[in-house]
Enzyme design. Structure first.
Site, mmCIF file in Angstrom:
data_model
loop_
_atom_site.group_PDB
_atom_site.id
_atom_site.type_symbol
_atom_site.label_atom_id
_atom_site.label_comp_id
_atom_site.label_asym_id
_atom_site.label_seq_id
_atom_site.Cartn_x
_atom_site.Cartn_y
_atom_site.Cartn_z
ATOM 1 N N HIS A 30 1.298 4.917 -2.632
ATOM 2 C CA HIS A 30 0.789 5.653 -3.803
ATOM 3 C C HIS A 30 1.967 6.308 -4.523
ATOM 4 O O HIS A 30 2.735 7.050 -3.888
ATOM 5 C CB HIS A 30 -0.185 6.748 -3.365
ATOM 6 C CG HIS A 30 -1.383 6.238 -2.612
ATOM 7 N ND1 HIS A 30 -2.630 6.116 -3.191
ATOM 8 C CD2 HIS A 30 -1.530 5.806 -1.337
ATOM 9 C CE1 HIS A 30 -3.488 5.649 -2.296
ATOM 10 N NE2 HIS A 30 -2.841 5.457 -1.160
ATOM 11 N N HIS A 75 0.851 -1.205 0.000
ATOM 12 C CA HIS A 75 0.000 0.000 0.000
ATOM 13 C C HIS A 75 0.879 1.245 0.000
ATOM 14 O O HIS A 75 1.287 1.735 1.057
ATOM 15 C CB HIS A 75 -0.923 -0.015 1.221
ATOM 16 C CG HIS A 75 -1.975 1.053 1.202
ATOM 17 N ND1 HIS A 75 -3.330 0.804 1.277
ATOM 18 C CD2 HIS A 75 -1.877 2.402 1.098
ATOM 19 C CE1 HIS A 75 -4.004 1.927 1.234
ATOM 20 N NE2 HIS A 75 -3.131 2.936 1.128
ATOM 21 N N HIS A 120 -9.650 1.388 -0.030
ATOM 22 C CA HIS A 120 -9.427 2.044 1.255
ATOM 23 C C HIS A 120 -10.759 2.000 2.017
ATOM 24 O O HIS A 120 -11.809 2.327 1.443
ATOM 25 C CB HIS A 120 -9.068 3.512 1.076
ATOM 26 C CG HIS A 120 -7.688 3.782 0.545
ATOM 27 N ND1 HIS A 120 -7.279 3.397 -0.701
ATOM 28 C CD2 HIS A 120 -6.630 4.430 1.104
ATOM 29 C CE1 HIS A 120 -6.024 3.798 -0.890
ATOM 30 N NE2 HIS A 120 -5.608 4.424 0.182
ATOM 31 N N ASP A 175 2.035 4.160 2.701
ATOM 32 C CA ASP A 175 0.979 5.011 2.134
ATOM 33 C C ASP A 175 1.534 6.115 1.218
ATOM 34 O O ASP A 175 1.613 5.916 0.011
ATOM 35 C CB ASP A 175 0.114 5.587 3.259
ATOM 36 C CG ASP A 175 -1.323 5.875 2.837
ATOM 37 O OD1 ASP A 175 -1.701 5.491 1.714
ATOM 38 O OD2 ASP A 175 -2.072 6.479 3.637
ATOM 39 N N ASP A 176 1.865 7.279 1.774
ATOM 40 C CA ASP A 176 2.373 8.415 0.987
ATOM 41 C C ASP A 176 3.642 8.902 1.691
ATOM 42 O O ASP A 176 3.644 9.970 2.335
ATOM 43 C CB ASP A 176 1.325 9.538 0.952
ATOM 44 C CG ASP A 176 -0.008 9.050 0.418
ATOM 45 O OD1 ASP A 176 -0.116 8.827 -0.792
ATOM 46 O OD2 ASP A 176 -0.937 8.867 1.222
ATOM 47 N N GLU A 209 -10.727 4.085 7.492
ATOM 48 C CA GLU A 209 -9.660 5.049 7.799
ATOM 49 C C GLU A 209 -10.313 6.281 8.450
ATOM 50 O O GLU A 209 -10.132 6.520 9.637
ATOM 51 C CB GLU A 209 -8.917 5.422 6.511
ATOM 52 C CG GLU A 209 -7.746 6.389 6.711
ATOM 53 C CD GLU A 209 -7.167 6.910 5.400
ATOM 54 O OE1 GLU A 209 -7.849 6.851 4.348
ATOM 55 O OE2 GLU A 209 -6.025 7.434 5.432
#
Ligand code: ADE
Ligand code: ZN
Length: 352
Positions: free
Chosen positions: A34, A32, A212, A293-294, A215
């Site tokens: 991006h 996961h 997703h 994630d990011d 969250e």
């Protein structure tokens, strides 16, 4: 590297240099992350200049300061501004090379990477981008010994892009570049139920399905993703801890959660002074993995995710298992998975 944020994440213990070294050295799988969110503020700033995009600030320092997110919606505004700076196939080639170099520095050997397809579906050189990603995959293997596959996703607040995103995915599916469909963006107000049709269509085409959920919305969003979209893995899913029935269901079905601890702290899903809910999930027998994630948007990377968990009391054995979980929950074909498994099992912490 992580000085920018003055906010300190909860810790309960200090860890030995030896454990930190082991966690850095361990070969990893990430499920996961991006691509756009893995592009750092300096690169976005350069792309804005190159593509003559006007950002709502005068200086790079001001741009960096915008990465201290007030909440999820604020984060998404900055994410959207960043994606608007990424316009050409050459931009994506550059971003992907930097991304792979960073993943290699975390000893990542295989990763499944989201592409924010909804944001770029119009006026975008789709075929050129697919060609660049294909080259990037080949280069990733040669230059960095990393396997990479992509999962383009629909942004929930842009439902009109659902089928155009699916068409885009199908263009890269035959070539093995795109392996599935994802769902990102704001959960609040955009429930999984809105996307049943496109998920049904994607399933018929043989795509893997993830979303997703859990969250910024609670258990009902995870239930929706599981029962309506019939996803194979849940992105985040941490708010499943709010529903004991859901925890039992997740345990029974061993549905993998793609947990992203630092992201949850940065976006205020988890209060900074509390342990991350991963502890409760693991203790409840839920199948979990660890992800970033990011990463530069949250001043993290995959090593830092594992180190943060170690500082919250997770043992080496638990963290190694979470990493092996990611390999097993990946969408790799069985023969490739077996080859990675055999290789990972030769990793002996005592050899360091
Ligand atoms: N897109 C990029 N990061 C995201 C996140 N944490 N949640 C939802 N959508 C995203
Ligand atoms: Zn995400």
């Amino acid at each position: 590297m992580f000085k920018r944020f003055m906010t300190k994440i909860y810790t309960s213990t200090s860890i030995s240099d030896e454990l930190a070294a082991r966690l850095r050295a361990m070969p990893k799988v990430e499920l996961h992350v991006h691509l756009e969110g893995a592009t750092d503020a300096a690169t976005v700033w350069d792309l804005a200049k190159r593509n003559k995009v006007t950002l709502p600030v005068e200086t790079f320092t001001e741009w960096q300061r915008m990465y201290e997110f007030r909440d999820f919606d604020h984060f998404l505004d900055i994410y959207r501004l960043s994606v608007d700076c990424m316009q050409t196939a050459a931009d994506f080639a550059f971003m992907l090379d930097r991304f792979l170099a960073n993943q290699a520095a975390q000893n990542v050997r295989y990763c499944e990477v989201f592409l924010s397809a909804s944001f770029m579906i119009e006026n975008f050189p789709q075929d050129d981008v697919i060609a660049v990603l294909q080259e990037g995959i080949a280069k990733g293997k040669e230059k960095y010994d990393i396997g990479v596959r992509f999962i383009p996703d629909i942004a929930r607040h842009l439902p009109e892009t659902s089928f155009p995103v699916l068409d885009f995915i199908l263009k890269g599916y035959e070539q093995g570049i795109f392996i599935g469909l994802g769902l990102g963006g704001p959960e609040v107000g955009f429930p999984p139920e809105n996307f049943v049709e496109v998920y049904d269509a994607a399933r018929k085409q043989g795509l893997h399905l993830v979303a997703h959920a859990g969250e910024t919305v609670g258990a009902e969003s995870v239930w929706g993703a599981l029962t309506k979209l019939k996803v194979e893995r849940i992105g985040h899913g941490v708010r499943s801890v709010e529903d004991p029935k859901l925890l039992s269901y997740l345990k029974e079905t061993q549905t993998p959660l793609e947990v992203c601890p630092v992201s949850n702290y940065r976006l205020k899903v988890t209060p900074l002074d509390e342990p991350h809910p991963l502890r409760k999930l693991v203790d409840a027998g839920v199948y979990c993995t660890v992800n970033s994630d990011d990463p530069p948007m949250f001043s993290t990377n995959l090593n830092n995710e594992y180190l943060t968990l170690a500082q919250q009391g997770f043992s080496w054995d638990e963290l190694w298992q979470l990493n092996l979980n990611a390999l097993e929950a990946s969408f790799l074909p069985e023969d490739e998975k077996a080859a990675y498994r055999a290789n990972f099992l030769t990793f002996q912490p005592s050899n360091l």
